[in-house]
Design an enzyme around this catalytic site. Structure first.
Site, PDB file in Angstrom:
ATOM      1  N   HIS A  55      -9.298   7.251  -1.657  1.00 30.99           N
ATOM      2  CA  HIS A  55      -9.268   6.638  -0.326  1.00 30.99           C
ATOM      3  C   HIS A  55     -10.378   5.610  -0.154  1.00 30.99           C
ATOM      4  O   HIS A  55     -10.827   5.331   0.954  1.00 30.99           O
ATOM      5  CB  HIS A  55      -9.374   7.697   0.780  1.00 30.99           C
ATOM      6  N   ARG A  81       2.417  16.131  12.998  1.00 25.93           N
ATOM      7  CA  ARG A  81       3.095  15.948  14.285  1.00 25.93           C
ATOM      8  C   ARG A  81       4.166  17.021  14.487  1.00 25.93           C
ATOM      9  O   ARG A  81       4.282  17.616  15.561  1.00 25.93           O
ATOM     10  CB  ARG A  81       3.727  14.553  14.344  1.00 25.93           C
ATOM     11  N   GLY A 107      -3.892   8.755   9.573  1.00 28.34           N
ATOM     12  CA  GLY A 107      -2.826   9.087  10.512  1.00 28.34           C
ATOM     13  C   GLY A 107      -3.133  10.277  11.404  1.00 28.34           C
ATOM     14  O   GLY A 107      -2.893  10.245  12.610  1.00 28.34           O
ATOM     15  N   ASN A 167       0.858  -1.187   0.000  1.00 33.02           N
ATOM     16  CA  ASN A 167       0.000   0.000   0.000  1.00 33.02           C
ATOM     17  C   ASN A 167       0.892   1.233   0.000  1.00 33.02           C
ATOM     18  O   ASN A 167       1.376   1.665   1.044  1.00 33.02           O
ATOM     19  CB  ASN A 167      -0.904  -0.019   1.240  1.00 33.02           C
ATOM     20  N   GLY A 182      -4.878  12.489   6.776  1.00 31.92           N
ATOM     21  CA  GLY A 182      -3.486  12.089   6.862  1.00 31.92           C
ATOM     22  C   GLY A 182      -2.669  12.960   5.931  1.00 31.92           C
ATOM     23  O   GLY A 182      -3.083  14.070   5.572  1.00 31.92           O
ATOM     24  N   GLU A 230      -6.654  -0.660   5.508  1.00 28.87           N
ATOM     25  CA  GLU A 230      -6.706  -0.873   4.065  1.00 28.87           C
ATOM     26  C   GLU A 230      -6.066  -2.198   3.680  1.00 28.87           C
ATOM     27  O   GLU A 230      -6.482  -2.837   2.706  1.00 28.87           O
ATOM     28  CB  GLU A 230      -5.997   0.279   3.350  1.00 28.87           C
ATOM     29  N   ARG A 267      -0.174  18.793  -0.801  1.00 28.28           N
ATOM     30  CA  ARG A 267      -1.120  19.122  -1.871  1.00 28.28           C
ATOM     31  C   ARG A 267      -2.061  20.233  -1.422  1.00 28.28           C
ATOM     32  O   ARG A 267      -2.430  20.323  -0.257  1.00 28.28           O
ATOM     33  CB  ARG A 267      -1.923  17.874  -2.263  1.00 28.28           C
ATOM     34  N   GLY A 279      -2.344  12.433   2.917  1.00 26.89           N
ATOM     35  CA  GLY A 279      -3.432  12.587   1.960  1.00 26.89           C
ATOM     36  C   GLY A 279      -4.713  12.653   2.769  1.00 26.89           C
ATOM     37  O   GLY A 279      -4.884  11.891   3.717  1.00 26.89           O
ATOM     38  N   ARG A 290      -2.594  -1.839  -3.543  1.00 31.36           N
ATOM     39  CA  ARG A 290      -3.428  -0.645  -3.609  1.00 31.36           C
ATOM     40  C   ARG A 290      -3.032   0.120  -4.871  1.00 31.36           C
ATOM     41  O   ARG A 290      -1.889   0.517  -5.045  1.00 31.36           O
ATOM     42  CB  ARG A 290      -3.211   0.234  -2.391  1.00 31.36           C
TER      43      ARG A 290
END
Length: 406
Positions: A179, A283, A326, A8, A208, A377, A239, A210, A91
């Protein structure tokens, strides 16, 4: 005993797993991830189902996804030399308008998927590199593609189209949504653990590096924040998210930027990284606590709140919100700021439960239940791969997949 490997590839990470094919459901015996690919701080961490650590932090630079893929396959071969790999599940971010379910990969299908790379340039090439690496390492195994777009392929037309002449829709210029593997897992999880919520109106926030949000009714996608590419909707690690198309015209016509330069800007230099000037990692930004970092986090939360309200309108109401991914699973700060002052929508956050990362983080009196559910996933991918190898053994899973796609 037969085994399935799952790969993935994200925009800056590679998750991998090794599953044993048991009768009822594939069972993970090893899960791991390569994180921060392309960074001097890249890491590999993996552990077995009984908690035994197989990899550690501090790996150092891993230049790109190709290097990460090869390293992972080397490690799995070393760690589990007796594993009989009968299938590798991949994926694949973009399946185009025609794929609404997984497929077994062939040379012809690989070539067709390569043509979709411009729609997902941060992901599709890396996904397909993983396929080629797996074919070389496990030539006898079945290679199965699981598409992030497939879950959204039955959107209502109004959620699928742009206000362009219809011939563009016919040639594939439409809203695909992404997703999907994560949303499929959450939908299946709710069906098993909270069937009344599953049967209602649910917004899933996959947040996350993404990031996107999806509106579900009876476990089926009816609206997504992402569109033609994985650029649209929420701001992400690098992005931009939603952007007035006039900005692109301005950059081309007035600033003389080329298509490649604009692609680099929108995919790799924007989002949290561009706004903060520091990092694409939430983070890092939360720990930095600089003015620019705080502004980047505020913009991320503002757009998430805006999309939450928009999808509630698409659904005609709201019964539950699920945070995953995440950031969604680990950032109490983001969850709080997305939900604060949302009482008008029926959301009442339990701040203590949120801080403790509880599964249910809304108060008992909240009309809308707010949940944190770690996505998986890899299990969705392993199930799909298993169906191709042993269709009779996994007939129940096959029936469920067919029911979802109608």
């Amino acid at each position: 005993m037969s085994h399935v490997v799952t790969l993935n590839a994200g925009s800056s990470s590679l998750k991998f797993s090794l599953f044993t094919l048991h009768k009822d459901d594939p069972v993970a015996i090893c899960t791991g991830a390569v994180d921060r690919i392309g960074s001097p701080e890249a890491t590999i961490a993996a552990k077995t189902s009984d908690g035994r650590v197989l990899g550690g932090d501090g790996v150092g630079p891993i230049a790109d996804h190709v290097a990460a893929m090869n390293r992972v396959l080397d490690l799995l071969t070393q760690w589990f030399p007796k594993a009989e790999i009968v299938a590798v599940g991949h994926r694949i971010v973009h399946g185009g308008p025609d794929h609404d379910r997984p497929i077994q990969l062939t040379p012809d299908s690989l070539r067709a998927l390569e043509d979709l790379a411009p729609f997902a340039p941060l992901h599709q090439p890396y996904n397909l590199q993983g396929v080629r690496a797996a074919i070389e390492r496990f030539p006898q195994a079945v290679q199965v593609a699981c598409f992030d777009t497939a879950f959204h392929r039955h959107h209502p037309w109004v959620n699928d189209t742009f206000a362009l002449p219809t011939e563009y829709y016919d040639m594939g210029v439409r809203r695909y949504g992404f997703h999907g593997l994560s949303y499929e897992y959450i939908a299946d999880h709710l069906a098993k653990t909270a069937p009344l919520l599953h049967g209602g109106r649910v917004i899933v926030a996959h947040l996350g590096n993404g990031a996107s949000m999806c509106g579900l009714i009876h476990g089926r996608s009816v609206g997504s924040s992402m569109g033609f590419t994985a650029l649209d909707g929420l701001p992400m690690g690098t992005r931009c998210g939603q952007l007035d198309p006039g900005v692109v015209l301005y950059l081309m016509q007035q600033k003389g930027m080329t298509a490649d330069e604009i692609t680099e800007l929108l995919y790799c230099k924007s989002g949290l990284l561009g706004l903060s000037g520091l990092s694409n990692d939430m983070r890092t930004l939360e720990q930095a606590d600089t003015g620019a970092a705080r502004r980047a986090i505020s913009y991320f939360n503002f757009r998430a709140r805006r999309e939450l309200g928009a999808l509630a309108a698409v659904l005609g109401g709201l019964d539950a919100v699920v945070f995953t991914g995440g950031i969604g699973e680990n950032s109490a700060l983001v969850r709080e700021r997305v939900c604060v002052n949302m009482g008008w929508l029926g959301i009442e956050l339990d701040h203590d439960a949120n801080t403790e990362h509880a599964r249910i983080i809304s108060t008992p009196l909240s009309r809308v239940q707010v949940m944190v559910i770690p996505t998986n996933e890899e299990l969705v991918i392993a199930r799909a791969a298993a169906r191709f190898v042993y269709p009779h053994m996994y007939e129940a899973l096959l029936d469920k997949a067919a029911a979802r796609t109608g």
